[in-house]
Design a protein around this motif. Structure first.
Motif, PDB file in Angstrom:
ATOM      1  N   LYS A  99       0.819  -1.226   0.000  1.00 36.26           N
ATOM      2  CA  LYS A  99       0.000   0.000   0.000  1.00 36.26           C
ATOM      3  C   LYS A  99       0.845   1.266   0.000  1.00 36.26           C
ATOM      4  O   LYS A  99       0.399   2.303  -0.483  1.00 36.26           O
ATOM      5  N   ALA A 100       2.021   1.218   0.587  1.00 31.51           N
ATOM      6  CA  ALA A 100       2.896   2.387   0.636  1.00 31.51           C
ATOM      7  C   ALA A 100       4.337   1.912   0.583  1.00 31.51           C
ATOM      8  O   ALA A 100       4.678   0.857   1.134  1.00 31.51           O
ATOM      9  N   ARG A 101       5.167   2.706  -0.075  1.00 33.50           N
ATOM     10  CA  ARG A 101       6.552   2.270  -0.238  1.00 33.50           C
ATOM     11  C   ARG A 101       7.387   2.743   0.959  1.00 33.50           C
ATOM     12  O   ARG A 101       7.590   3.940   1.176  1.00 33.50           O
ATOM     13  N   VAL A 102       7.869   1.783   1.714  1.00 34.39           N
ATOM     14  CA  VAL A 102       8.780   2.051   2.819  1.00 34.39           C
ATOM     15  C   VAL A 102      10.043   1.242   2.576  1.00 34.39           C
ATOM     16  O   VAL A 102       9.987   0.024   2.393  1.00 34.39           O
ATOM     17  N   ILE A 103      11.178   1.928   2.539  1.00 36.20           N
ATOM     18  CA  ILE A 103      12.459   1.290   2.275  1.00 36.20           C
ATOM     19  C   ILE A 103      13.182   1.034   3.600  1.00 36.20           C
ATOM     20  O   ILE A 103      13.365   1.948   4.406  1.00 36.20           O
ATOM     21  N   PHE A 104      13.583  -0.208   3.818  1.00 36.84           N
ATOM     22  CA  PHE A 104      14.397  -0.564   4.982  1.00 36.84           C
ATOM     23  C   PHE A 104      15.810  -0.808   4.465  1.00 36.84           C
ATOM     24  O   PHE A 104      16.119  -1.869   3.900  1.00 36.84           O
ATOM     25  N   MET A 158       6.835  -2.481  -1.119  1.00 34.30           N
ATOM     26  CA  MET A 158       6.030  -2.625  -2.320  1.00 34.30           C
ATOM     27  C   MET A 158       6.495  -3.797  -3.184  1.00 34.30           C
ATOM     28  O   MET A 158       5.870  -4.094  -4.205  1.00 34.30           O
ATOM     29  N   ASP A 159       7.562  -4.444  -2.777  1.00 33.24           N
ATOM     30  CA  ASP A 159       8.081  -5.591  -3.526  1.00 33.24           C
ATOM     31  C   ASP A 159       7.421  -6.852  -2.973  1.00 33.24           C
ATOM     32  O   ASP A 159       7.555  -7.178  -1.791  1.00 33.24           O
ATOM     33  N   GLU A 160       6.721  -7.569  -3.801  1.00 35.34           N
ATOM     34  CA  GLU A 160       5.984  -8.759  -3.381  1.00 35.34           C
ATOM     35  C   GLU A 160       6.911  -9.793  -2.747  1.00 35.34           C
ATOM     36  O   GLU A 160       6.528 -10.495  -1.813  1.00 35.34           O
TER      37      GLU A 160
END
Length: 549
Positions: free
Chosen positions: A129-134, A142-144
């Motif tokens: 739903k929202a792009r959060v980069i760790f 957002m990467d399945e």
């Protein structure tokens, strides 16, 4: 297109670029790149063995990631607090709202454990739903293919935090059961480096008192308790300490609330305390061990040097208004029959003796009283004495006025006993308020979660204190009758006329609180007490507990 110069916030040199005229939501108008927010967090406490990346280092890595992946940093959200338990994180909430609402296309976070320690419940709402980069784990919400890894890593961070929290809690409970003070020692006390047991701090410190030696913090603490117990108000004592040049250990001025914090703190009696926290409570309370007992934080040898329990209790009662200090029995007090009892009906101010009359003090001092009262001393004293004598003569055996007279006569004739029962009544009032406070806290759900262990011990302690106070008041109230027959059955007038001036004033004060006088209807008019005088008769101090007994 116009050429503009952008200044980097990371200290690097400015680079010329071309302005992109675009109003696309989520896109930088200067570079035409999508926005990204940075969420940076570092705990206030860095635990042993844990290497935490600083806020500055996290920001540098976040900006480097943005440059590498074609983003522009829109906002940097910085937190210096825990990500676990019920800690409020307004900046985290704002960052999440922005990315979930599409206000910003992406949110960057250094690592999953910097994001949250609440496990899957924190990351599931953002998956897909929202792009959060760790960044550290190289995971993208957002990467399945990253979904399962994000959930697993979040749960691992949660388990680690739970285990660490449990170990820390067990260790702290063990240390507290041993009477160790885990934080910074309160003002006036010092903690032993190894045992963490407290003792009075007798090291002199700069206090700026002219012509006097430097005081120790513990001397200041003992003085605070002594003066408050003696009737000095918080504000008056703060002014006195500041005027004398006495400062706190940090060099700051004293305030009423800082003095109050010392008086209410159980540590000065030698008790270990904790701060349960929560919205309802920030004050320190007694630490209760697994056996339901309070724990001492001072060694037995130091205990006699601490503030005595009776002095501390008296200071708290006086400070809270539950005990009134009698300041009337001092040298040089007024001896005129009605001094201190007369009030002007118009301005409610005092009436003072002036020549042969009692006059409105406010008018006499040049004030503008709308109806200044004045009465010839001999006439009004004669009227009041007659009314006083008649009221006592007509009083029935169950008249509350006689109980008030008996209480006040005991205060005059047996000052030591009177002071003792005053103390007992004040303690009874304080104990009742303490129990009421427990019930209010209980209704406000204070005793939940980690504070639940304190509920029953606090309830039992409050009830025991009230039971003891009621018992003490009944013992004192029932011990020894007070003989006031010389004031009733028609003897009051004779007793008054045979007394000296000071005793006359005391005798009137046994039954009279206030004499209210109105302005004369005209100059030269004869004094008519029944038209101009209202008398407020005394009421007993005995409360409902003694009456019920």
């Amino acid at each position: 297109m116009a050429t503009a110069t952008l200044t980097r916030t990371d200290g690097q040199r400015s680079l010329p670029t071309k302005t992109m005229e675009t109003n696309t939501p989520g896109v930088c108008p200067c570079h035409g790149r999508p926005w990204v927010d940075l969420l940076l967090r570092k705990s206030k406490i860095v635990r042993e063995g844990e290497r935490a990346l600083s806020i500055r280092a996290q920001e540098e890595r976040g900006r480097a990631w943005a440059d590498e992946h074609g983003y522009c940093v829109r906002k940097v959200w910085k937190e210096n607090l825990s990500a676990w338990s019920d800690v409020r994180r307004p900046k985290y909430d704002a960052a999440m709202s922005a990315v979930l609402a599409g206000e910003v296309p992406a949110l960057w976070c250094y690592a999953l454990d910097r994001f949250s320690r609440k496990g899957a419940e924190a990351v599931v709402p953002i998956l897909g739903k929202a792009r959060v980069i760790f960044d550290y784990e190289r995971l993208d919400s957002m990467d399945e293919r990253d979904r399962r890894w994000i959930i697993d890593r979040a749960e691992n961070a949660r388990e680690y935090s739970q285990r660490l929290s449990h170990n820390v809690r067990v260790t702290k409970d063990r240390q507290r059961n041993e009477g160790r003070w885990l934080g910074r020692a309160p003002f006036g006390l010092v903690a032993h480096r190894e045992t963490r047991r407290l003792s009075p701090n007798r090291t002199p410190y700069t206090c700026l008192i002219k012509g006097r030696r430097e005081l120790t913090p513990w001397e200041v603490v003992t003085r605070i308790f002594k003066e408050i117990a003696g009737g000095t108000s918080l504000h008056a004592l703060a002014r006195k300490l500041n005027e004398e040049g006495i400062r706190s250990s940090t060099g700051k001025f004293w305030r009423a609330d800082s003095i109050r914090a010392i008086v209410v703190h159980p540590v000065y009696e030698g008790w270990l305390t904790v701060a349960p926290g929560g919205r309802s409570h920030k004050r320190s309370v007694h630490y209760i061990n697994d056996q339901g007992e309070k724990v001492r934080c001072v060694d037995a040898a130091e205990l006699p040097e601490m503030i005595p329990a009776d002095v501390a209790a008296r200071a708290r009662r006086v400070m809270s208004g539950n005990q009134i200090i009698d300041s009337t029995r001092i040298e040089g007090r007024a001896v005129h029959a009605l001094s201190g009892k007369m009030r002007c009906a118009s301005c409610t101010g005092a009436m003072v003796i002036g020549g042969t009359s009692y006059n409105c003090q406010f008018r006499r001092a040049g004030g503008a009283c709308p109806g200044p009262a004045s009465a010839w001393r001999e006439a009004i004293e004669r009227y009041v004495v007659d009314a006083w004598s008649a009221r006592l003569h007509s009083a029935e055996d169950d008249d509350p006025l006689l109980l008030a007279v008996a209480e006040r006569w005991q205060a005059l004739s047996r000052p030591d006993e009177s002071e003792e029962i005053k103390e007992a009544r004040a303690e009874l009032k304080a104990a009742q308020l303490k129990l009421d406070k427990f019930h209010a806290d209980d209704a406000a759900d204070f005793y939940e979660g980690r504070s639940a262990r304190y509920r029953i011990p606090h309830k039992v302690a409050a009830e025991k204190r009230l039971d003891a106070a009621e018992k003490r008041v009944k013992e004192l109230a029932g011990g020894g009758r007070v003989d006031i027959t010389f004031l009733i059955e028609g003897h009051a007038a004779k007793t008054w006329h045979n007394a000296d001036p000071q005793l006359r004033r005391d005798l009137l004060g046994l039954a009279i609180d206030t004499v209210i006088v109105t302005k004369s209807p005209g100059q030269g008019k004869p004094f008519k007490g029944e038209e101009r005088v209202s008398i407020v008769w005394a009421a007993p101090e005995t409360d409902e507990y003694e009456q019920a007994a």
